[in-house]
Design an enzyme around this catalytic site. Sequence first.
Site, mmCIF file in Angstrom:
data_model
loop_
_atom_site.group_PDB
_atom_site.id
_atom_site.type_symbol
_atom_site.label_atom_id
_atom_site.label_comp_id
_atom_site.label_asym_id
_atom_site.label_seq_id
_atom_site.Cartn_x
_atom_site.Cartn_y
_atom_site.Cartn_z
ATOM 1 N N LYS A 204 3.814 -10.422 10.512
ATOM 2 C CA LYS A 204 2.938 -10.334 9.185
ATOM 3 C C LYS A 204 3.094 -11.345 8.138
ATOM 4 O O LYS A 204 4.447 -11.737 7.822
ATOM 5 C CB LYS A 204 3.396 -8.801 8.367
ATOM 6 C CG LYS A 204 2.418 -8.400 7.160
ATOM 7 C CD LYS A 204 2.536 -7.178 6.996
ATOM 8 C CE LYS A 204 1.964 -6.989 5.604
ATOM 9 N NZ LYS A 204 1.840 -5.455 5.265
ATOM 10 N N ARG B 198 0.014 1.164 13.396
ATOM 11 C CA ARG B 198 0.825 -0.016 13.876
ATOM 12 C C ARG B 198 0.520 -0.043 15.378
ATOM 13 O O ARG B 198 0.038 0.954 16.031
ATOM 14 C CB ARG B 198 2.214 0.660 13.787
ATOM 15 C CG ARG B 198 2.796 0.734 12.540
ATOM 16 C CD ARG B 198 3.185 -0.487 11.887
ATOM 17 N NE ARG B 198 3.394 -0.269 10.532
ATOM 18 C CZ ARG B 198 4.691 -0.428 10.023
ATOM 19 N NH1 ARG B 198 5.698 -0.285 11.155
ATOM 20 N NH2 ARG B 198 5.167 -0.267 8.817
ATOM 21 N N ARG C 33 0.953 -1.128 0.078
ATOM 22 C CA ARG C 33 -0.068 -0.027 -0.265
ATOM 23 C C ARG C 33 0.968 0.936 0.064
ATOM 24 O O ARG C 33 1.848 1.068 0.563
ATOM 25 C CB ARG C 33 -0.900 -0.025 1.039
ATOM 26 C CG ARG C 33 -1.840 -1.124 1.418
ATOM 27 C CD ARG C 33 -2.959 -0.849 2.469
ATOM 28 N NE ARG C 33 -2.429 -0.518 3.690
ATOM 29 C CZ ARG C 33 -2.655 0.755 4.318
ATOM 30 N NH1 ARG C 33 -3.718 1.459 3.909
ATOM 31 N NH2 ARG C 33 -2.169 0.954 5.475
HETATM 32 P P1 ATP Z 1 0.420 0.290 7.831
HETATM 33 O O1 ATP Z 1 0.488 0.917 6.442
HETATM 34 O O2 ATP Z 1 -0.604 0.504 8.475
HETATM 35 O O3 ATP Z 1 1.952 0.996 8.632
HETATM 36 P P2 ATP Z 1 2.140 -1.948 6.974
HETATM 37 O O4 ATP Z 1 3.382 -1.429 7.621
HETATM 38 O O5 ATP Z 1 2.191 -3.375 6.892
HETATM 39 O O6 ATP Z 1 1.014 -1.282 7.654
HETATM 40 P P3 ATP Z 1 1.639 -2.056 4.016
HETATM 41 O O7 ATP Z 1 1.706 -0.800 3.247
HETATM 42 O O8 ATP Z 1 0.150 -2.770 4.276
HETATM 43 O O9 ATP Z 1 2.199 -1.282 5.579
HETATM 44 O O10 ATP Z 1 2.711 -3.090 3.687
HETATM 45 C C1 ATP Z 1 3.710 -2.787 3.252
HETATM 46 C C2 ATP Z 1 5.058 -3.436 4.374
HETATM 47 O O11 ATP Z 1 4.948 -4.595 4.541
HETATM 48 C C3 ATP Z 1 6.440 -3.017 4.089
HETATM 49 O O12 ATP Z 1 6.693 -1.541 4.250
HETATM 50 C C4 ATP Z 1 7.158 -3.912 4.876
HETATM 51 O O13 ATP Z 1 7.396 -3.592 6.192
HETATM 52 C C5 ATP Z 1 6.223 -5.054 4.778
HETATM 53 N N1 ATP Z 1 6.432 -6.193 3.834
HETATM 54 C C6 ATP Z 1 7.010 -5.953 2.731
HETATM 55 N N2 ATP Z 1 7.409 -7.307 2.024
HETATM 56 C C7 ATP Z 1 6.694 -8.117 3.093
HETATM 57 C C8 ATP Z 1 6.670 -9.598 2.988
HETATM 58 N N3 ATP Z 1 7.025 -10.334 2.043
HETATM 59 N N4 ATP Z 1 6.112 -10.155 3.951
HETATM 60 C C9 ATP Z 1 5.801 -9.376 5.158
HETATM 61 N N5 ATP Z 1 5.795 -8.042 5.383
HETATM 62 C C10 ATP Z 1 6.523 -7.410 3.969
HETATM 63 C C1 BTN Z 2 0.507 -4.848 1.876
HETATM 64 O O1 BTN Z 2 0.457 -5.419 2.847
HETATM 65 O O2 BTN Z 2 0.823 -3.617 1.556
HETATM 66 C C2 BTN Z 2 0.019 -5.266 0.476
HETATM 67 C C3 BTN Z 2 0.833 -6.282 -0.126
HETATM 68 C C4 BTN Z 2 0.375 -6.761 -1.422
HETATM 69 C C5 BTN Z 2 1.368 -7.587 -2.082
HETATM 70 C C6 BTN Z 2 0.839 -8.434 -3.220
HETATM 71 S S1 BTN Z 2 1.874 -9.604 -4.060
HETATM 72 C C7 BTN Z 2 1.057 -9.882 -5.632
HETATM 73 C C8 BTN Z 2 0.373 -8.286 -5.980
HETATM 74 N N1 BTN Z 2 1.308 -7.598 -6.798
HETATM 75 C C9 BTN Z 2 1.900 -6.605 -5.969
HETATM 76 O O3 BTN Z 2 2.788 -5.904 -6.459
HETATM 77 N N2 BTN Z 2 1.413 -6.653 -4.933
HETATM 78 C C10 BTN Z 2 0.402 -7.692 -4.459
#
Ligand code: ATP
Ligand code: BTN
Length: 325
Positions: free
Chosen positions: A187, A322, A122
């Site tokens: 996560k 968070r 996101r």
């Molecule tokens: P929020 O936006 O509420 O702070 P979040 O940190 O989970 O939540 P997202 O944008 O939903 O943010 O997810 C992207 C984040 O997820 C990255 O910044 C990293 O911290 C984490 N991330 C990236 N790749 C992976 C993965 N393969 N497995 C788990 N976490 C991952």
């Molecule tokens: C998040 O937690 O921020 C969402 C992560 C979503 C990851 C998936 S992997 C398949 C698809 N292709 C991308 O580039 N992102 C989503």
Amino acid sequence: MKFRREILQALSGGSFRSGKELGDSLGISRSAVWKHVKALRQLGLDVYAVRGKGYRLSLPLELLDHQVIFSAIPVATRSLVSAIEVQLELESTSEYLVRKARGGALSGHICFAERQTAGRGRRGRVWISPLGGNLYFSILWRFPEGPQSLGGLGLAVGVGIARALQKSGLGDVELKWPNDIYWRGMKLGGVLLEMFGESAGPCGVVIGIGVNVRMPGGVGTAIGQPWVDLETAIGRAVSRNKLAAIVTHEVFSAVREFQLGGLGRFLAEWRDLDALAGKQVRLVTPSESLVGTAVGVDANGALLLRKGGQVRRYYSGDVSLRLVS
Ligand code: ATP
Ligand code: BTN
């Protein structure tokens, strides 16, 4: 690229394959085979070479296969699948599918990749997507009803993924608002929704799903928060093709259920899985940063945050949430 996938396929069983045998079967030289093996190593695969024996992967690898996935999807859902593609490498399955959607791809089109070079989370964040161990895929769904009907879709998709993980044997699955999949505070996966189309007419959504299944060694250090993969959480090997089929089935079922009855049908289940209910959280938007108590979601899927006796609502857009540790 083509030969790379075929070499990977030939090595995926985990036994030795000689450079000559690989080269002969593909119609390329041994040194060309070697170049592809080197490229696979650069992508993070643990391929080792033993003189006189050939190449071998340190662990067998189950590559995704569109036919295997399709036949493992329950029959009722198969009729909603218009295509399944498996690509070795894409920048992002969602970016690819949004482009295909604009070119007329049908609802129910699914695209998997073994690796993403620019996987997205996101708000422009990066989704770490190394080769061959996890699931990265996107599903195109068209909504003739228009975008006003889509509030809360991400929560419904999260419930679908949680159901799939539970059916695969995982206990303690949690959902973190808006769209994250957690296991015991770490996560495990995420969902990214990308919408396109008319603001007052038919529209489409590309539902991007990432689930960590077996994160290759070392790669996870780049993730800036606690994370886990399914094999660690469940304590055994997981078939990626079977998991792909069951997640697809549950997400398709959830989207259909959402389309017919809205978010209401998912709320009780979502609240049961809520990772943050009753906890102190920090919420950051472009205009404010505050600490409060998460108290669930309202009927539209907005986050409810209690602060100083008042409950405020937040919609997912530009919000980060968070746990306060
Ligand atoms: P929020 O936006 O509420 O702070 P979040 O940190 O989970 O939540 P997202 O944008 O939903 O943010 O997810 C992207 C984040 O997820 C990255 O910044 C990293 O911290 C984490 N991330 C990236 N790749 C992976 C993965 N393969 N497995 C788990 N976490 C991952
Ligand atoms: C998040 O937690 O921020 C969402 C992560 C979503 C990851 C998936 S992997 C398949 C698809 N292709 C991308 O580039 N992102 C989503």
